[in-house]
Design an enzyme around this catalytic site. Structure first.
Site, PDB file in Angstrom:
ATOM      1  N   HIS A  58       0.846  -1.206   0.000  1.00  0.00           N
ATOM      2  CA  HIS A  58       0.000   0.000   0.000  1.00  0.00           C
ATOM      3  C   HIS A  58       0.874   1.246   0.000  1.00  0.00           C
ATOM      4  O   HIS A  58       1.471   1.610   1.017  1.00  0.00           O
ATOM      5  CB  HIS A  58      -0.938   0.029   1.202  1.00  0.00           C
ATOM      6  CG  HIS A  58      -1.959   1.119   1.087  1.00  0.00           C
ATOM      7  ND1 HIS A  58      -3.313   0.877   0.957  1.00  0.00           N
ATOM      8  CD2 HIS A  58      -1.829   2.474   1.032  1.00  0.00           C
ATOM      9  CE1 HIS A  58      -3.957   2.030   0.842  1.00  0.00           C
ATOM     10  NE2 HIS A  58      -3.067   3.019   0.892  1.00  0.00           N
ATOM     11  N   HIS A  60       1.642   5.288  -2.242  1.00  0.00           N
ATOM     12  CA  HIS A  60       1.203   6.316  -3.207  1.00  0.00           C
ATOM     13  C   HIS A  60       2.442   6.892  -3.875  1.00  0.00           C
ATOM     14  O   HIS A  60       3.006   7.887  -3.409  1.00  0.00           O
ATOM     15  CB  HIS A  60       0.405   7.411  -2.499  1.00  0.00           C
ATOM     16  CG  HIS A  60      -0.895   6.922  -1.948  1.00  0.00           C
ATOM     17  ND1 HIS A  60      -2.100   7.102  -2.593  1.00  0.00           N
ATOM     18  CD2 HIS A  60      -1.169   6.211  -0.825  1.00  0.00           C
ATOM     19  CE1 HIS A  60      -3.066   6.529  -1.888  1.00  0.00           C
ATOM     20  NE2 HIS A  60      -2.523   5.984  -0.801  1.00  0.00           N
ATOM     21  N   GLN A 153      -9.158   9.308  -5.883  1.00  0.00           N
ATOM     22  CA  GLN A 153      -8.898   9.999  -4.612  1.00  0.00           C
ATOM     23  C   GLN A 153     -10.053  10.912  -4.182  1.00  0.00           C
ATOM     24  O   GLN A 153     -10.363  11.026  -3.005  1.00  0.00           O
ATOM     25  CB  GLN A 153      -7.602  10.826  -4.736  1.00  0.00           C
ATOM     26  CG  GLN A 153      -7.307  11.753  -3.569  1.00  0.00           C
ATOM     27  CD  GLN A 153      -6.817  11.022  -2.340  1.00  0.00           C
ATOM     28  OE1 GLN A 153      -5.668  10.629  -2.257  1.00  0.00           O
ATOM     29  NE2 GLN A 153      -7.712  10.828  -1.379  1.00  0.00           N
ATOM     30  N   HIS A 211      -9.421   1.861  -0.303  1.00  0.00           N
ATOM     31  CA  HIS A 211      -9.223   2.667   0.903  1.00  0.00           C
ATOM     32  C   HIS A 211     -10.575   2.626   1.622  1.00  0.00           C
ATOM     33  O   HIS A 211     -11.521   3.286   1.191  1.00  0.00           O
ATOM     34  CB  HIS A 211      -8.882   4.107   0.552  1.00  0.00           C
ATOM     35  CG  HIS A 211      -7.470   4.332   0.143  1.00  0.00           C
ATOM     36  ND1 HIS A 211      -6.938   3.823  -1.006  1.00  0.00           N
ATOM     37  CD2 HIS A 211      -6.469   5.031   0.763  1.00  0.00           C
ATOM     38  CE1 HIS A 211      -5.666   4.199  -1.089  1.00  0.00           C
ATOM     39  NE2 HIS A 211      -5.357   4.915  -0.036  1.00  0.00           N
ATOM     40  N   GLU A 214     -11.339   4.691   6.357  1.00  0.00           N
ATOM     41  CA  GLU A 214     -10.180   5.342   6.995  1.00  0.00           C
ATOM     42  C   GLU A 214     -10.688   6.555   7.759  1.00  0.00           C
ATOM     43  O   GLU A 214     -10.535   7.709   7.349  1.00  0.00           O
ATOM     44  CB  GLU A 214      -9.122   5.754   5.962  1.00  0.00           C
ATOM     45  CG  GLU A 214      -7.822   6.202   6.645  1.00  0.00           C
ATOM     46  CD  GLU A 214      -6.749   6.667   5.677  1.00  0.00           C
ATOM     47  OE1 GLU A 214      -7.036   6.771   4.470  1.00  0.00           O
ATOM     48  OE2 GLU A 214      -5.622   6.933   6.137  1.00  0.00           O
ATOM     49  N   ASP A 310       2.168   3.263   2.902  1.00  0.00           N
ATOM     50  CA  ASP A 310       1.212   4.289   2.497  1.00  0.00           C
ATOM     51  C   ASP A 310       1.893   5.539   1.937  1.00  0.00           C
ATOM     52  O   ASP A 310       1.659   5.913   0.808  1.00  0.00           O
ATOM     53  CB  ASP A 310       0.268   4.651   3.652  1.00  0.00           C
ATOM     54  CG  ASP A 310      -1.050   5.256   3.167  1.00  0.00           C
ATOM     55  OD1 ASP A 310      -1.245   5.358   1.944  1.00  0.00           O
ATOM     56  OD2 ASP A 310      -1.897   5.603   4.010  1.00  0.00           O
ATOM     57  N   TRP A 316       0.601  13.873   3.189  1.00  0.00           N
ATOM     58  CA  TRP A 316      -0.037  13.224   4.343  1.00  0.00           C
ATOM     59  C   TRP A 316       0.958  12.854   5.441  1.00  0.00           C
ATOM     60  O   TRP A 316       0.593  12.737   6.598  1.00  0.00           O
ATOM     61  CB  TRP A 316      -0.760  11.940   3.883  1.00  0.00           C
ATOM     62  CG  TRP A 316      -1.867  12.235   2.936  1.00  0.00           C
ATOM     63  CD1 TRP A 316      -3.159  12.564   3.276  1.00  0.00           C
ATOM     64  CD2 TRP A 316      -1.808  12.256   1.504  1.00  0.00           C
ATOM     65  NE1 TRP A 316      -3.882  12.775   2.135  1.00  0.00           N
ATOM     66  CE2 TRP A 316      -3.093  12.598   1.038  1.00  0.00           C
ATOM     67  CE3 TRP A 316      -0.802  12.014   0.574  1.00  0.00           C
ATOM     68  CZ2 TRP A 316      -3.399  12.704  -0.316  1.00  0.00           C
ATOM     69  CZ3 TRP A 316      -1.101  12.112  -0.783  1.00  0.00           C
ATOM     70  CH2 TRP A 316      -2.375  12.462  -1.211  1.00  0.00           C
TER      71      TRP A 316
HETATM   72 FE   FE2 Z   1      -3.420   5.138   0.930  1.00  0.00          FE
END
Ligand code: FE2
Length: 428
Positions: A58, A60, A153, A211, A214, A310, A316
């Site tokens: 996982h 990005h 997203q 996702h 979350e 992630d 993030w």
């Molecule tokens: Fe993610």
């Protein structure tokens, strides 16, 4: 046997020691004590741990190493991160995305991380990141398996062109269907997005990675729909629920109903402990919830649970460095998985379990598997988690593609040893 490479005197993750591993034609051809053959290249593992490569299921990669662009995330929340990414998207260029991703892949290889599942945002009508990461996938293929997920997203239903763009991305060769039901406008829209996404995956014969939930909202129960749609479409064992942080806050009675539903669907679970320990609980005062999904309980229910990284230096999360042992170390602490067995399970969460999530063929240390492995400066998986030591040799298809010097301190303390190798100070 005429091996290209023999790794001698290896300790395997399952505890077998004194093993030689012979690789020929890119595949493991023998794992035995004292293989008599000689190889063109040989590595003396000297009793250190030899593991299959780390796997991050996982990530990005379209956002990685973009920290500070266009500005820092001041609140530290998921929502500000999504807004920041939205501000950065129109400014992206293919060259910059490719350059950052390649730099990240170099870092990953140096850490023994040789397979990555990356979500790629499809809520950009140019599909700029999709094209860029497909190019990166081609370029890194000799040394890293990059699998892409079409990720809406801004919401599959909430973003006007996401549905069309997701199909366009799949047409171009993106392999996995993504989604984000808790970001849709309503619970019903979230459920509807999952119904449509699972149908697309079934029709195209693809895997799914959502996702999912979350959030700290205990009533965010999209995982229940995901499990149900998985069974309806016969996608058992091909669907991953990523994050699932609402499960942390759910009512225990409801979870007792949910776990068997997830097991029936053979859902794979991907927890992301680094990011979720900083993103979750942001609306709490004290006590603050940790927000990690129920890892030990999910494992006990028979589900495949992996840990993902992630994010690495993006809107993030401003830390991390492609070291899956950091990820497992955090997961171990947050989930309080401190028994010997549980710690070994945390190591598997960033190796074998993550490989199952990605559906990697020929992964592992067994005859017939790819000749891919990592020699760590540690004696066993638990010591690897404790020390997060150098990856002394990283091997891909029987060829060494990265080396790191052992971590050894030279001392000038009177009457003490001159050198300190941290892996020599483990309990015997
Ligand atoms: Fe993610």
């Amino acid at each position: 046997m005429q091996p290209d490479l023999i790794v001698r005197n290896a300790t395997l993750p399952d505890g077998r020691s004194g093993r030689d591993i012979a690789i020929e034609g890119g595949r493991i051809v023998a794992i035995e004590a004292a293989i008599p053959a000689r190889a063109a290249d040989e590595i003396d593992a000297a009793g250190h741990l030899v593991s299959p490569p780390f796997v991050d299921c996982h990530f990005h990669m379209d956002a990685t190493l973009s920290l500070g662009l266009p500005r820092m995330n001041l609140s530290g929340t998921l929502i500000e991160g999504i807004a920041l990414w939205g501000a950065l998207k129109p400014l992206l260029t293919p060259e910059a995305v490719i350059a950052r991703a390649l730099r990240y892949c170099d870092l990953a290889v140096s850490q023994g991380l040789l397979a990555v599942r990356s979500h790629v945002d499809v809520c950009d009508d140019r599909l700029l990141a999709v094209e860029a990461l497909l190019e990166v996938k081609r370029q890194v293929a000799p040394y890293l398996d990059l699998q892409l997920v079409a990720f809406p997203q801004d919401g599959y239903l909430r973003s006007p062109s996401a549905a069309e763009n997701l199909e366009r991305a799949l047409d171009r060769g993106v392999e996995v269907v993504g989604g984000i039901p808790h970001f849709e406008r309503t619970m019903e829209d979230g459920a509807e997005s999952l119904r449509r996404l699972c149908r697309i995956a079934a029709e195209r014969g693809l895997r799914v990675d959502i996702h999912c939930d979350e959030t700290d909202d205990p009533l965010s129960r999209h995982v229940e729909t995901l499990a149900s749609e998985t069974v309806r479409h016969g996608l058992q064992g091909r669907v991953a629920g990523s994050h699932l942080t609402s499960m942390h806050s759910m009512d225990n009675y409801y979870v007792s109903k949910l776990l068997p539903l997830m097991a029936e669907a053979q859902l794979q679970v991907v927890a992301n402990p680094l990011i979720n320990i900083v993103l979750q609980g942001r609306h709490d005062t004290y006590p603050k919830r940790r927000g990690l999904t129920r890892v030990p309980e999910l494992m006990a229910a028979g589900l495949t649970v992996a840990f993902g990284q992630d994010c690495c230096m993006d809107p993030w999360y401003s830390l991390s460095g492609a070291d899956m042992l950091d990820v497992a170390h955090m997961g171990l602490h947050v989930a309080q998985m401190t028994s010997r067995e549980a710690m070994r399970a945390c190591f598997e969460a960033v190796t074998t379990n993550a490989a199952v999530v990605m559906g990697l063929d020929g992964y592992g240390l067994h005859v017939g598997a790819w000749g891919d492995l990592v020699v760590l400066q540690a004696r066993d998986p638990i010591e690897a988690l404790r020390l997060r030591p150098p990856r002394l040799h990283v091997v891909r298809r029987g060829r060494v593609i990265a080396r790191t010097n052992p971590r050894i301190a030279t001392l000038s303390v009177p009457e003490r040893p001159k050198e300190v190798d941290p892996s020599h100070y483990a309990p015997g």
